[in-house]
Design a protein around this motif. Structure first.
Motif, PDB file in Angstrom:
ATOM      1  N   VAL A  30       0.841  -1.193   0.000  1.00 27.94           N
ATOM      2  CA  VAL A  30       0.000   0.000   0.000  1.00 27.94           C
ATOM      3  C   VAL A  30       0.877   1.244   0.000  1.00 27.94           C
ATOM      4  O   VAL A  30       1.755   1.397   0.850  1.00 27.94           O
ATOM      5  N   GLU A  31       0.606   2.098  -0.997  1.00 27.82           N
ATOM      6  CA  GLU A  31       1.226   3.418  -1.026  1.00 27.82           C
ATOM      7  C   GLU A  31       0.183   4.387  -0.491  1.00 27.82           C
ATOM      8  O   GLU A  31      -0.937   4.447  -0.983  1.00 27.82           O
ATOM      9  N   TYR A  32       0.556   5.129   0.546  1.00 23.79           N
ATOM     10  CA  TYR A  32      -0.355   6.043   1.223  1.00 23.79           C
ATOM     11  C   TYR A  32       0.250   7.432   1.176  1.00 23.79           C
ATOM     12  O   TYR A  32       1.315   7.658   1.766  1.00 23.79           O
ATOM     13  N   ASN A  33      -0.389   8.323   0.423  1.00 24.20           N
ATOM     14  CA  ASN A  33       0.128   9.691   0.270  1.00 24.20           C
ATOM     15  C   ASN A  33       1.608   9.701  -0.104  1.00 24.20           C
ATOM     16  O   ASN A  33       2.433  10.357   0.524  1.00 24.20           O
ATOM     17  N   ASP A  34       1.936   8.922  -1.139  1.00 25.33           N
ATOM     18  CA  ASP A  34       3.283   8.879  -1.737  1.00 25.33           C
ATOM     19  C   ASP A  34       4.333   8.156  -0.905  1.00 25.33           C
ATOM     20  O   ASP A  34       5.534   8.298  -1.175  1.00 25.33           O
ATOM     21  N   ALA A  35       3.936   7.405   0.108  1.00 23.12           N
ATOM     22  CA  ALA A  35       4.898   6.631   0.901  1.00 23.12           C
ATOM     23  C   ALA A  35       4.400   5.190   1.022  1.00 23.12           C
ATOM     24  O   ALA A  35       3.208   4.954   1.222  1.00 23.12           O
TER      25      ALA A  35
END
Length: 65
Positions: free
Chosen positions: A32-37
Motif C-alpha cells: 500500500v502506497e499512502y500519500n506517496d509513501a
C-alpha cells in the motif's frame, strides 16, 4: 473523499485495514502506497483514512512458466 487506485470514494474515517478487508484484499499479499509513501504492514491497522488521502493498493500475483 479518499482516492483509492485512482477512484474517489467516501471512506473518510475508515481504518486502512478495514478498507482492505471490505474490498477483499488479503493484507499479507498487498503493498500500500499512502500519500506517496509505502506503508509498513504494521501501519495498516493504525492508519485512519482522511479527506484528501491518496491510496494505491498493489496485489502480488503468482504464476509464470
Amino acid at each position: 473523499m479518499v482516492t483509492i487506485n485512482g477512484e474517489a470514494q467516501e471512506k473518510d474515517g475508515m481504518m486502512l485495514l478495514d478498507l482492505l478487508k471490505e474490498v477483499g484484499y488479503d493484507s499479507r499479499a498487498v503493498a500500500v502506497e499512502y500519500n506517496d509513501a509505502i506503508l509498513d504492514k504494521a501501519a495498516y491497522e493504525t492508519t485512519r483514512l482522511q479527506d484528501g488521502d491518496v491510496v494505491e493498493i498493489v496485489c502480488f500475483m503468482g504464476g509464470g512458466a
